[in-house]
Motif scaffolding. Structure first.
Motif, PDB file in Angstrom:
ATOM      1  N   SER A  45       0.820  -1.208   0.000  1.00  0.00           N
ATOM      2  CA  SER A  45       0.000   0.000   0.000  1.00  0.00           C
ATOM      3  C   SER A  45       0.856   1.261   0.000  1.00  0.00           C
ATOM      4  O   SER A  45       2.080   1.214   0.042  1.00  0.00           O
ATOM      5  N   ALA A 102     -10.992  -9.992   7.671  1.00  0.00           N
ATOM      6  CA  ALA A 102     -10.976 -10.101   6.205  1.00  0.00           C
ATOM      7  C   ALA A 102     -11.434 -11.494   5.813  1.00  0.00           C
ATOM      8  O   ALA A 102     -10.957 -12.488   6.369  1.00  0.00           O
ATOM      9  N   VAL A 104     -11.685 -13.915   2.556  1.00  0.00           N
ATOM     10  CA  VAL A 104     -11.206 -14.057   1.180  1.00  0.00           C
ATOM     11  C   VAL A 104     -11.576 -15.437   0.654  1.00  0.00           C
ATOM     12  O   VAL A 104     -11.149 -16.450   1.213  1.00  0.00           O
ATOM     13  N   VAL A 128      -3.856 -11.931   0.312  1.00  0.00           N
ATOM     14  CA  VAL A 128      -4.732 -11.463   1.389  1.00  0.00           C
ATOM     15  C   VAL A 128      -4.238 -10.122   1.941  1.00  0.00           C
ATOM     16  O   VAL A 128      -5.021  -9.207   2.173  1.00  0.00           O
ATOM     17  N   ASN A 130      -2.545  -7.812   0.440  1.00  0.00           N
ATOM     18  CA  ASN A 130      -2.796  -6.742  -0.519  1.00  0.00           C
ATOM     19  C   ASN A 130      -4.219  -6.216  -0.375  1.00  0.00           C
ATOM     20  O   ASN A 130      -4.460  -5.001  -0.388  1.00  0.00           O
ATOM     21  N   GLN A 131      -5.168  -7.144  -0.216  1.00  0.00           N
ATOM     22  CA  GLN A 131      -6.563  -6.737  -0.063  1.00  0.00           C
ATOM     23  C   GLN A 131      -6.766  -5.971   1.246  1.00  0.00           C
ATOM     24  O   GLN A 131      -7.450  -4.943   1.291  1.00  0.00           O
ATOM     25  N   ASN A 134      -5.153  -2.266   1.174  1.00  0.00           N
ATOM     26  CA  ASN A 134      -5.921  -1.225   0.502  1.00  0.00           C
ATOM     27  C   ASN A 134      -7.017  -0.671   1.401  1.00  0.00           C
ATOM     28  O   ASN A 134      -7.267   0.540   1.428  1.00  0.00           O
ATOM     29  N   GLN A 135      -7.695  -1.565   2.135  1.00  0.00           N
ATOM     30  CA  GLN A 135      -8.757  -1.094   3.020  1.00  0.00           C
ATOM     31  C   GLN A 135      -8.199  -0.304   4.194  1.00  0.00           C
ATOM     32  O   GLN A 135      -8.751   0.732   4.578  1.00  0.00           O
TER      33      GLN A 135
END
Length: 397
Positions: A45, A102, A104, A128, A130-131, A134-135
Motif C-alpha cells: 500500500s 478479512a 477471502v 490477502v 494486498n486486499q 488497501n482497506q
C-alpha cells in the motif's frame, strides 16, 4: 494466543491444510509469520515509506513525546544558581487496537494450480495482505469513528489522519484564500510556509500527500513550461518534489469531498432526525432548491443527499438517512468536487498493528470454495497535530 495455538505459515497454509479443514478452529500465526504478514500489508500500500509502523504486542501502546523549551543554552557564568533551566514536557498518544476481519474466498482451481509448501503459503499471504492493505490505507487516511453507533465499515472504527489534521492541525482553505482551486506552486509554497520552521529541519522526511489525479494536474502544470523542469515533470523516472519535500500521490485520497457553495443554502436542523428519515426540518430553506446537494451534519456522521422536494421548511431527500442527527446540526449546500493536500513528517502518521494475527477457514464444498478468514487488530494516530498542514477545498481539473 497460547503457545499451543501458534502455527507457522508453511504448515498452516499448505493446500493439504486448507482442503482438509485442519484449522477450522481459529489459530494464531507464529510471531515471525505475523511480522511478515504485517510487512506484506504495509508493502502492498501507500503506507510504505509514507507512515510509521508500530507493532503492538498487546491491545494498547502508548507513544510518549518529549518537548523541551526552545532556549536550552544559557550563559555559563561561574557561581550562577542555574535558575531558568528549560522545562521538559511530555505528552502521550495511545493506540488502542480494534478487531477487523478479512474474508477471502479461495476457489478450488486456485488450490489445484498452486504448489505445496512455503511458496504457496507466501503467495496466499501476499494476496490477502494486498486486499487488507488497501482497506486499511483508506481507513487510516479518512476514517472517522462513529462512536457508539453501529459500524458498517472499518473506517467508522478509527479516527484517521486527515480528520484529525482538520480538527486539530493547521488548515488553509484554498477556496477562500486563493483565486482558484487548482494545484500550483504558489499553494504548495503557502502550505510549506505555514508549517512551523521547527518541523522543517529534515525536509526529506516530510511529505506532500495528495490524490493521484491532483498529482497529475501538477505534472501537467509543470510540463507546460518550456524549461528543463517542465521536461523532467513529464519524462522523469522518479516522483516529483517541491522545495526538497517529496510529493506522494495516493490513489485513495478522495476527489469528491463536499465543498460549500458560495451563496448557497446554509442552515441548521430545527428538529432532530432519526436513521431512516427521508425528510428533515430546517430553520430556513432560503437558497435551497430541488436538485441541490446538501451536506447534513458534520464529522463522522455527515451525510450527503440530494433534494427531491421542498415544502416550506421541510426538505425531502432522494434517500433515507443512515444516522440520527440532532437539532442545530448544520445543513449546507455543497458541490462534490473537493480534495486536499496534507503536509507532515512521515513519523507523524502512525499505524498500529497488533502482533496477534489469527486465521481460520470455512470449507463450502457445494460452492467449490474455501473461505480464508483473517482477523487483525489495528489502530492509527496522528502523533503531533501541530506539525500538520492541510490545504483543503482543492479541485481536480
Amino acid at each position: 494466543m497460547t503457545g499451543g495455538n501458534m502455527i507457522g505459515n508453511e504448515k498452516l497454509l499448505s493446500k493439504a491444510a486448507i482442503t482438509s479443514g485442519s484449522f477450522a478452529q481459529r489459530v494464531g500465526l507464529a510471531t515471525e509469520d505475523a511480522n511478515r504478514f504485517i510487512d506484506y500489508i504495509v508493502d502492498a500500500s501507500f503506507l510504505k515509506n509514507n507512515a510509521r509502523v508500530e507493532r503492538m504486542r498487546g491491545s494498547t501502546k502508548k507513544l510518549v513525546r518529549l518537548g523541551i523549551g526552545e532556549e536550552v543554552l544559557r550563559p555559563g557564568n561561574y557561581g550562577s544558581s542555574g535558575d531558568g533551566f528549560s522545562d521538559v514536557s511530555t505528552s502521550a498518544v495511545t493506540l488502542t487496537s480494534k478487531a477487523m476481519k478479512a474474508v477471502v474466498p479461495i476457489a478450488d482451481d486456485a488450490l489445484m494450480d498452486n504448489i505445496e509448501g512455503e511458496s504457496f503459503a507466501d503467495h496466499l499471504m501476499r494476496v490477502v495482505a494486498n486486499q487488507i492493505g488497501n482497506q486499511l490505507e483508506y481507513a487510516y487516511l479518512m476514517g472517522q469513528d462513529t462512536g457508539a453507533l453501529p459500524k458498517n465499515h472499518i473506517w467508522e472504527m478509527v479516527e484517521g489522519w486527515y480528520p484529525r489534521a482538520v480538527s486539530e492541525g493547521h488548515v488553509i482553505d484554498a477556496k477562500s484564500v486563493f483565486a482558484d482551486r487548482d494545484i500550483n506552486a504558489e499553494k504548495l509554497s503557502r502550505t510549506l510556509k505555514t508549517l512551523s520552521s521547527k518541523y522543517r529541519g529534515k525536509r526529506e522526511n516530510l511529505r506532500f500527500i495528495m490524490s493521484d489525479d491532483l498529482y497529475q494536474d501538477y505534472v501537467d502544470a509543470l510540463g507546460s513550461r518550456t524549461t528543463p523542469l517542465g521536461d523532467d515533470a513529464i519524462t522523469g523516472d522518479s516522483l516529483m518534489s517541491f522545495g526538497k519535500v517529496p510529493i506522494s500521490p495516493c490513489a485513495l485520497v478522495p476527489t469528491n469531498l463536499p465543498v460549500p457553495v458560495s451563496g448557497g443554502g446554509n442552515t441548521t436542523l430545527s428538529s432532530a432526525s432519526v436513521a431512516g428519515d427521508t425528510t428533515i426540518e430546517v430553520t430556513s430553506a432560503t437558497n435551497i432548491q430541488q436538485g441541490d446537494t446538501l451536506a447534513i451534519g458534520e464529522g463522522a456522521t455527515c451525510e450527503i443527499r440530494k433534494v427531491a422536494s421542498i415544502v416550506a421548511t421541510d426538505v425531502t431527500m432522494d434517500s433515507a438517512l443512515m444516522f440520527p442527527h440532532q437539532s442545530g446540526e448544520k445543513v449546507v449546500e455543497c458541490t462534490l468536487d473537493g480534495t486536499f493536500v496534507m503536509l507532515c513528517d512521515t513519523s507523524n502518521l502512525v499505524l498500529g498493528i497488533q502482533q496477534d494475527v489469527t486465521i481460520e477457514t470455512e470449507r463450502r464444498a457445494t460452492e467449490g470454495v474455501t473461505y480464508f478468514v483473517v482477523t487483525i487488530r489495528c489502530d492509527c494516530a496522528l502523533e503531533n497535530p501541530d506539525a500538520v498542514v492541510v490545504l483543503s477545498n482543492l479541485k481536480v481539473k
